[in-house]
Design a protein around this motif. Structure first.
Motif, PDB file in Angstrom:
ATOM      1  N   PRO B 383       0.827  -1.218   0.000  1.00  0.00           N
ATOM      2  CA  PRO B 383       0.000   0.000   0.000  1.00  0.00           C
ATOM      3  C   PRO B 383       0.853   1.256   0.000  1.00  0.00           C
ATOM      4  O   PRO B 383       1.956   1.270   0.546  1.00  0.00           O
ATOM      5  N   GLU B 384       0.313   2.299  -0.632  1.00  0.00           N
ATOM      6  CA  GLU B 384       1.003   3.593  -0.597  1.00  0.00           C
ATOM      7  C   GLU B 384       0.457   4.458   0.527  1.00  0.00           C
ATOM      8  O   GLU B 384       1.057   5.459   0.894  1.00  0.00           O
ATOM      9  N   SER B 385      -0.715   4.085   0.989  1.00  0.00           N
ATOM     10  CA  SER B 385      -1.305   4.845   2.088  1.00  0.00           C
ATOM     11  C   SER B 385      -2.208   3.924   2.902  1.00  0.00           C
ATOM     12  O   SER B 385      -2.849   3.041   2.349  1.00  0.00           O
ATOM     13  N   VAL B 386      -2.199   4.158   4.195  1.00  0.00           N
ATOM     14  CA  VAL B 386      -2.956   3.309   5.110  1.00  0.00           C
ATOM     15  C   VAL B 386      -3.702   4.206   6.102  1.00  0.00           C
ATOM     16  O   VAL B 386      -3.132   5.173   6.605  1.00  0.00           O
ATOM     17  N   ALA B 387      -4.976   3.889   6.327  1.00  0.00           N
ATOM     18  CA  ALA B 387      -5.713   4.611   7.372  1.00  0.00           C
ATOM     19  C   ALA B 387      -6.041   3.646   8.495  1.00  0.00           C
ATOM     20  O   ALA B 387      -6.430   2.507   8.246  1.00  0.00           O
ATOM     21  N   ILE B 388      -5.832   4.093   9.715  1.00  0.00           N
ATOM     22  CA  ILE B 388      -6.154   3.275  10.882  1.00  0.00           C
ATOM     23  C   ILE B 388      -7.349   3.927  11.580  1.00  0.00           C
ATOM     24  O   ILE B 388      -7.294   5.106  11.941  1.00  0.00           O
ATOM     25  N   ILE B 389      -8.418   3.175  11.720  1.00  0.00           N
ATOM     26  CA  ILE B 389      -9.634   3.726  12.315  1.00  0.00           C
ATOM     27  C   ILE B 389      -9.767   3.236  13.752  1.00  0.00           C
ATOM     28  O   ILE B 389      -9.826   2.033  14.000  1.00  0.00           O
ATOM     29  N   HIS B 390      -9.810   4.170  14.678  1.00  0.00           N
ATOM     30  CA  HIS B 390      -9.922   3.834  16.099  1.00  0.00           C
ATOM     31  C   HIS B 390     -11.380   3.583  16.483  1.00  0.00           C
ATOM     32  O   HIS B 390     -12.293   3.948  15.760  1.00  0.00           O
ATOM     33  N   CYS B 391     -11.537   3.035  17.669  1.00  0.00           N
ATOM     34  CA  CYS B 391     -12.857   2.936  18.313  1.00  0.00           C
ATOM     35  C   CYS B 391     -13.902   2.249  17.433  1.00  0.00           C
ATOM     36  O   CYS B 391     -15.042   2.689  17.336  1.00  0.00           O
ATOM     37  N   VAL B 392     -13.529   1.163  16.776  1.00  0.00           N
ATOM     38  CA  VAL B 392     -14.498   0.436  15.958  1.00  0.00           C
ATOM     39  C   VAL B 392     -15.267  -0.516  16.878  1.00  0.00           C
ATOM     40  O   VAL B 392     -14.762  -1.558  17.282  1.00  0.00           O
ATOM     41  N   GLY B 393     -16.460  -0.086  17.227  1.00  0.00           N
ATOM     42  CA  GLY B 393     -17.271  -0.871  18.159  1.00  0.00           C
ATOM     43  C   GLY B 393     -17.029  -0.497  19.618  1.00  0.00           C
ATOM     44  O   GLY B 393     -17.620  -1.097  20.511  1.00  0.00           O
ATOM     45  N   SER B 394     -16.137   0.462  19.865  1.00  0.00           N
ATOM     46  CA  SER B 394     -15.913   0.938  21.234  1.00  0.00           C
ATOM     47  C   SER B 394     -16.444   2.364  21.355  1.00  0.00           C
ATOM     48  O   SER B 394     -16.568   3.066  20.358  1.00  0.00           O
ATOM     49  N   ARG B 395     -16.690   2.771  22.568  1.00  0.00           N
ATOM     50  CA  ARG B 395     -17.135   4.140  22.867  1.00  0.00           C
ATOM     51  C   ARG B 395     -18.315   4.527  21.990  1.00  0.00           C
ATOM     52  O   ARG B 395     -18.394   5.637  21.482  1.00  0.00           O
ATOM     53  N   ASP B 396     -19.201   3.603  21.798  1.00  0.00           N
ATOM     54  CA  ASP B 396     -20.318   3.830  20.896  1.00  0.00           C
ATOM     55  C   ASP B 396     -21.554   3.152  21.478  1.00  0.00           C
ATOM     56  O   ASP B 396     -21.582   1.934  21.638  1.00  0.00           O
ATOM     57  N   GLU B 397     -22.548   3.967  21.787  1.00  0.00           N
ATOM     58  CA  GLU B 397     -23.773   3.448  22.404  1.00  0.00           C
ATOM     59  C   GLU B 397     -24.454   2.390  21.526  1.00  0.00           C
ATOM     60  O   GLU B 397     -25.242   1.591  22.011  1.00  0.00           O
ATOM     61  N   ASN B 398     -24.195   2.441  20.242  1.00  0.00           N
ATOM     62  CA  ASN B 398     -24.831   1.468  19.354  1.00  0.00           C
ATOM     63  C   ASN B 398     -24.178   0.091  19.446  1.00  0.00           C
ATOM     64  O   ASN B 398     -24.764  -0.893  18.994  1.00  0.00           O
TER      65      ASN B 398
ATOM     66  N   LYS D 161     -35.788   2.252  12.851  1.00  0.00           N
ATOM     67  CA  LYS D 161     -37.022   1.902  13.555  1.00  0.00           C
ATOM     68  C   LYS D 161     -36.815   0.752  14.520  1.00  0.00           C
ATOM     69  O   LYS D 161     -37.085   0.868  15.700  1.00  0.00           O
ATOM     70  N   ASP D 162     -36.312  -0.367  14.024  1.00  0.00           N
ATOM     71  CA  ASP D 162     -36.033  -1.469  14.942  1.00  0.00           C
ATOM     72  C   ASP D 162     -34.574  -1.890  14.760  1.00  0.00           C
ATOM     73  O   ASP D 162     -33.700  -1.105  14.971  1.00  0.00           O
ATOM     74  N   ASP D 163     -34.391  -3.110  14.316  1.00  0.00           N
ATOM     75  CA  ASP D 163     -33.021  -3.588  14.153  1.00  0.00           C
ATOM     76  C   ASP D 163     -32.611  -3.663  12.696  1.00  0.00           C
ATOM     77  O   ASP D 163     -31.658  -4.339  12.346  1.00  0.00           O
TER      78      ASP D 163
END
Lengths: 165, 675, 185, 289
Positions: B383-398, D161-163
């Protein structure tokens, strides 16, 4: 002179592991809440026998709070669910006796939820204050009618309490 | 009543005395409360002088009960119980009223606070007179320990105990110990090679005379109580005779069936149907995966058997069971990784060059699927460029509310590896950089110097829908750079998702099996989050590592050692005191209805068929009291929390209402009695 | 009684979103990273939330951000703090209309009011009338383009000549007046 | 026969006439009866919520109450009407105070609402209530070879709405496959078209339209299919303006999913309103005869 405000007396049963610690935390954090609640420590909200609640009301309390760990967080695994089931039956019986729903309250409070517990207490005190005094011992006759009713209810509870799996 | 109660009111400096009129309360209690023989206030009851005050009164005044109105019993109950014991009074005849946490610190009005303190003391005085003498029972502690989980936490705990000379059973579900750490390449912030520091410990475990390593095994059943657990362990069939196998690996070499390795290689590489997860596996005995094995599928092949020089292959092998007795159990079952497909906007599983953090770990590992080369999914392009994404599934009410604790540092490590191994530009999209341990902030600075780009913002989405020049053929990371207040579209070749740590999918079942609780999320609950982090509410069961919550390797190792130290303490002492706060059944009153039987989560209640009554094993009882409340015949009584004691406390608390002499008691008109 | 903060005022306007209040915002920028119209906004949605919390009332009301919200709700479904951002933008629009404070030159406020008047007059909406509110602010070039589009649609039978109205219009108007007082016409 | 209260909404009387026609025709063939609400009013669109939330709920509640009178679930083909009605229904059910207040207003039209009915989007009726199997069975002329970019837009899915999957929904694709068409990958399928911004921020809206058209073209779509009149008008009628503004040369037909379904079910193009397009739907010609 302003009329003296009605100050309800509320008895609260707090489980040793979560809610009592929440009360400790509310203290440590100096969170002020209404002084009308007097607390009793029990090991688990599952220990709260409905007759405790009836006894408190019969002795002159205007309301009763039962506080325990959040569902799923009980230190005795699942006993707070039993408290929950018992509570809904208790409410049912109290309704039958003509008691307002807001006089009893089941509150979840984890050891970290001092603020939430204090808020719940404030809310409940306001609600009970709005309802006015219960004065159970005064309203009922002296010839042991309350005691008899309590006994009857306790029996009903015991029967309906737990359905063996 | 014939009891002589001593009441002691603590000033706690000005903490209590500044709000509650302690002199007035002491005087009032002495004059008004039935049974009170002595009522005193003192500056610091918990000081040695304060304790002496109580001890002297017990001896000189013949007190039979003690009430201390001070701070929360969670702080000083033991202190005052000890003081009573010193003076020859049974410690359970002492009771505390929490007039600091529940009164002086939370009530604003001094007069009202004083009244509330009186009520609480009245409750305590009423109750304490009904207290009974209780004696903790003593049981011996079996010196064997069960450790569940062979990751770095379990390895550390096992070695600590084994080195101290105590026998350990280490149970691991997978064919090899090593856990997640064995999958990693480097460790932050020192960049130590994970294998180099882990494998020596693994071989120590494998070779230790005091460790019985049960790999490819699971705990089936647990019974008993602290000091005396009985455990049944299922040893899953490996189809390889452990006695005969020398670990030469010829079987693996000859096996013709290759399958994707979803566990150790995170789906990035292959293994054979007969396999060990990695070359340094401990034990180094391979296992046959019957799902993919040609022989188990078609009845033909047996290449492994044919080539095995020691005839160790045994297709007839069955699961076997081992029953062991242990005194203590350490649970170190680790974590699962968040399924990144749950967040479709990040494209994992849909966009080829989106990788999970574990996939990238494997990619960086020199013995991994790409031999340490950082390449795109095609296996060749750097790769010539890489992005690292933090907090995937953390700090997230969902998904998960909590911070996964290790991702910030892992992403710095990844950034470093990309910079070291390629010419690629690296972007780290973070919400907050959390680098709060020794050497971590310095590592962050190092990455700043190495030219890693930091974008403060949670990534909104990763897309291949190009729009602007330079985006074609790239993955576009769309994110607000919150420090600039603009939306950015960053085109990159590779995206790494820093997946959250999650409780094991079966954590709740495991918790139930061992009788310990889980938090709402599913992490095992410690006895106290600050002061007792490796013990649980169930005596004799300890927890260590990420099973208790997300944490990094140093913290995990510390917990493993801490749990081992706690267990050693138990073993060295030899016996354990069992709290006498338990329930007992009065046989004569029990109707044998069995309602209580199903209520106990600790299986402490059994039904005695011959006597037709229920019986409580006090060693198993944890004293919650649920059965006490439920017994329709009131045949069960809860020590220290009996109905009578609680009724007495209620009565005391409401003294002012009952007698009508309370300063704030409501004055209501008497209504006519209903007919 | 303490005067409610701007943040509280806005939160109180959110009948629909019983979701999390703005105070739980962690300023992560997911909303602004998601927003399809953010390039045209003078402040990103995240920043607006920060500004509300900082009580920068005038600056917030004078921004175009909430008028440029397209109501696509993409931010709402993604917000890790479960704040209903799109509804917050509605609340800001309502607040701005009530207080009659908004950035100069914006079409949104006038358009909203015209739209509402149309519905209240007939019970249904009618595109040609709606467009008139737009005529006052659009440039000549846009006007011509709009005109061409409208003509094309008219020719295809897709724009009606007469405004529609519902049958029980009197009842409808009385119903509306039970919710808000109608202006005399 | 399944029956619904049909709430076409203002747009379907005017700019979305062909959506109305094709909805009525296709449901007929599939054995679904759409009984038009007798005196429906505007749902308030997105704009109404700008001015007064309570009144916006009242407007929606009037339609709900009329449907409830007939004991029929309400179906809306317009995504905005659907979203407004759906959430009004939800709030009224959850908030007795709100319901009291609104029922007080509804009294003026001799109506009341008690939350007994469900609100559905027209596509939900096809996908869930009729079902893909039933649709496949009734297809007479599968749209083989037609590459469709299924455009969901916003409010059919959001707010959540739901899931349901609000980021990578697939039901539109499945519906298109069921009638024999070929759904093409369309990464921007859930992105906003800017419909509600056309008047308040024209350039933003046009640029959003441009992105959607570009993405459909990049993925070789013959047509874009929509499930909302606002999306359709925005994507189609504004193409000339997009071209003028950005110097592009888009000629992407944008049709309603019901029109495609109608063709596959063997209904004549004219009955489905085909021919009212500003961007001629030439790729549909092989299927219209």
């Amino acid at each position: 002179m302003a009329e003296e405000r009605f100050e309800p007396k509320i008895v609260a049963f707090l489980c040793n592991w979560c809610s009592y610690r929440a009360a400790d935390l509310a203290g440590t954090a100096r969170i002020k809440y209404q002084p009308n609640v007097r607390m009793i420590r029990v090991m688990c909200s599952g220990r709260v026998d409905p007759t405790f609640v009836l006894k408190a009301l019969a002795l002159g309390a205007d309301g009763v709070m039962i506080a325990g760990c959040h569902p799923g967080e009980c230190h005795y695994l699942e006993q707070n669910y039993k408290a929950m089931r018992r509570f809904s039956m208790l409410k049912h019986s109290l309704r039958a006796l003509g008691l307002e729903e807001d006089r009893v309250r089941l509150q979840w409070a984890s050891a970290a939820e001092g603020v939430q517990l204090a808020e719940a207490i404030n809310e409940m005190v306001d609600q009970v204050r709005a309802l006015g005094p219960l004065n159970w011992p005064g309203n009922w006759s002296e010839d042991g009618e309350v005691e008899a009713a309590i006994e009857r209810l306790a029996e009903e509870h015991a029967e309906a309490m737990e359905v063996p799996a | 009543m014939t009891e002589k109660v001593g009441v002691y009111i603590c000033h706690c400096g000005s903490n209590i005395a500044g709000v509650v009129d302690v002199e007035e309360v002491a005087k009032w209690a002495g004059e008004n409360l039935e049974g009170v023989a002595v009522s005193r206030e003192y500056k610091f009851m918990c000081s040695s002088l304060g304790q002496e005050l109580i001890e002297d009164d017990i001896k000189n005044e013949g007190l039979t009960r003690v009430v201390v109105a001070a701070c929360s019993p969670h702080l000083h109950e033991r202190t005052f119980r000890r003081a009573c014991a010193n003076a020859g009074l049974n410690p359970y005849l002492c009771h505390m009223a929490s007039i600091r946490e529940q009164v002086s610190w939370v009530v604003e009005d001094n007069e009202v606070a004083t009244e509330k303190a009186k009520a609480m003391i009245a409750g305590a005085v009423n109750r304490v007179q009904l207290h009974e003498e209780l004696e903790p029972s003593l049981v011996p502690v079996n010196p064997n320990t069960l450790v569940v989980g062979g990751g770095i936490a379990g390895i550390q705990a096992s070695l600590e105990l084994a080195d101290a000379g105590y026998p350990v059973y280490l149970v691991e579900r997978e064919p090899s110990i090593g856990g997640h750490m064995a999958q990693f390449d480097k460790t932050f912030p020192t960049l130590d090679c994970a294998a180099c520091i882990l494998t020596p410990k693994m071989s120590d475990v494998g070779a230790h005379p005091n460790i019985n390593l049960l790999s490819y095994s699971e705990v089936e059943e647990v019974s008993g109580y602290v000091g005396n657990f009985s455990v049944r362990i299922k040893k899953k069939a490996k189809y390889v005779d452990e006695e005969l196998c020398t670990g030469c690996g010829i079987c693996i070499e000859k096996c013709p069936k290759k399958v994707i390795d979803d566990v150790f290689e995170a789906g990035m590489g292959y293994r054979k149907s007969i396999y060990r997860p990695f070359p340094q596996a401990v034990p180094n005995i391979p296992v046959i995966d019957t799902v993919s094995c040609t022989y188990f599928e078609t009845g033909k092949c047996k290449a492994c058997e044919i080539f095995c020089p020691t005839e160790a292959i045994d297709f007839e092998q069955q699961d076997s069971y081992l029953d062991i007795d242990v005194g203590n159990i350490i649970l170190a079952t680790g974590y699962d990784l968040f399924d990144c497909k749950t967040i479709p906007q990040y494209g994992y599983g849909r966009l080829a060059n989106v990788f999970t953090s574990l996939e990238f770990e494997r990619m960086c590992n020199a013995s991994g699927p790409t031999e340490g080369k950082i390449v795109l999914r095609d296996g060749v392009t750097e790769p010539e460029s890489v992005a690292i994404i933090h907090c995937v599934g953390s700090r997230d009410e969902n998904y998960n509310r909590y911070c996964s604790a290790i991702c910030c540092m892992s992403s710095l490590k990844f950034g470093h590896l990309v910079v070291e191994k390629t010419d690629a530009e690296v972007f780290s999209c973070y919400i907050d950089m959390r680098t709060n341990q020794k050497g971590y902030e310095e590592f962050y600075e190092r990455l700043l110097e190495e030219g890693m780009n930091f974008v403060r913002g949670k990534v909104a989405e990763v897309t291949d829908a190009f729009r602007l020049p330079g985006e074609e053929g790239k993955l576009i990371v769309q994110v607000e750079d919150t420090l600039l207040g603009i939306q950015r579209r960053i085109p990159v070749d590779m995206v790494i998702l820093m997946a959250a740590l999650e409780p094991r999918a079966d954590a709740r079942e495991v918790g139930l099996q061992f009788g310990i609780a889980c938090s709402m999320e599913g992490w095992f609950t410690e006895r106290h989050p600050k002061l007792d982090p490796v013990a649980t509410m169930t005596d004799g069961i300890f927890i260590a590592g990420a099973a208790q919550g997300p944490k990094d390797i140093p913290a995990v190792v510390a917990q493993g050692a801490a749990a081992a130290a706690r267990v050693q303490g138990m073993i060295t002492k030899g016996t354990v005191e069992i709290e006498p706060v338990v329930a007992t059944i009065t046989e004569e009153m029990c109707s044998g209805c069995r309602i209580c039987n199903t209520l106990c989560p600790f299986n402490a209640i059994e039904y005695l068929e011959d006597k037709e009554v229920s019986y409580i094993n006090t060693a198993l009882c944890k004293g919650c009291g649920t059965c006490v409340a439920a017994c329709p015949a009131q045949a069960i009584s809860g020590a220290h929390y009996s109905n009578e004691q609680i009724f007495a406390e209620i009565e005391g608390l409401l003294y002012d209402v009952i007698s009508g002499n309370g300063a704030k008691a409501p004055q209501v008109e008497q209504e006519p009695v209903p007919a | 009684m303490v005067k409610p903060s701007f943040s509280d005022e806005i939160a109180n306007l959110l009948h629909a979103s019983h979701g999390n209040p703005l105070i739980t915002c962690i300023q992560c920028g997911t909303c602004s990273g998601t927003c399809p119209a953010v390039d045209y906004m003078d402040h990103t949605p995240r920043r607006i939330i920060g500004m509300i919390r900082a009580n920068l009332k005038d600056e917030v009301l004078n921004s175009n951000t909430f008028w440029y919200c397209a109501s696509c709700y993409h931010c709402t479904v993604r917000c890790p703090a479960q704040i209903d951002i799109a509804e917050t933008m509605y609340a800001l629009k309502r607040y701005s209309i009530w207080k009659r404070v908004h950035q100069e030159g914006l079409v949104g406020p006038t358009f909203s009011e015209t739209f509402v008047k149309t519905i209240l007059r007939s019970g249904r909406s009618f595109e040609p009338i709606l467009a008139t509110s737009y005529l006052f602010s659009a440039g000549v070039r846009e006007l011509i383009q709009e005109g061409v589009t409208a003509t094309k649609m008219m020719l295809k039978g897709r724009l009606p000549m007469l405004p529609p109205r519902i049958k029980r219009l009197d009842n409808f108007k009385r119903m509306v007046s039970r919710v808000i007082p109608l202006e005399a016409e | 026969m399944k029956e619904y209260a049909y709430f076409p909404g203002c747009s379907l009387e005017q700019i979305g006439l062909s959506y109305n026609q094709s909805s009525v025709e296709t449901t007929k063939v599939l054995g679904v009866e759409l009984k038009e609400l007798e005196d429906w009013n505007c749902c308030g669109a997105t704009t109404y919520f700008h001015v007064d939330e309570l009144l916006a709920y009242t407007l929606c509640a009037r339609n709900l109450a009329m449907a409830e009178k007939d004991s029929l679930d309400l179906v809306a083909p317009c995504s905005a009407c659907y979203k407004n009605s759906y959430f009004t229904n939800k709030h009224l059910r959850e908030d007795p105070d709100l319901a009291d207040h609104i029922n007080y207003a509804l009294e003026e039209d001799d109506l009341s609402y008690s939350g007994q009915i469900e609100v559905k989007h027209l596509m939900e009726v096809f996908y869930c209530d009729v079902g893909l199997d039933e649709i496949r069975d009734k297809v007479k002329k599968p749209l083989e070879g037609l590459k469709v970019a299924p455009y969901y837009g916003c409010q059919i899915l959001r707010p959540k709405k739901d899931d349901e999957d609000v980021e990578q929904a697939e039901f539109f694709e499945e519906l298109m496959s069921a009638i024999g068409a070929e759904p093409v990958p369309y990464p921007l399928k859930l992105k906003c078209c800017g419909g509600s911004l056309l008047i308040s921020n024209r350039i933003a809206a046009l640029s959003m339209v441009r992105n959607l058209l570009q993405n459909a073209e990049d993925n070789n779509a013959d047509v874009i299919a929509t499930a909302c009149p606002m999306c359709q008008v925005n994507l189609e009628c504004y193409q000339p303006q997009v071209n003028q503004e950005f110097g592009t040369k888009f000629q992407v037909p944008v049709v309603y999913f019901t029109q495609l379904m109608g063709l596959a079910l063997g209904i004549r193009g004219k009955k489905l309103g085909i021919g009212k397009e500003i961007v001629a739907a030439t790729p549909l010609e092989p299927y219209t005869t």
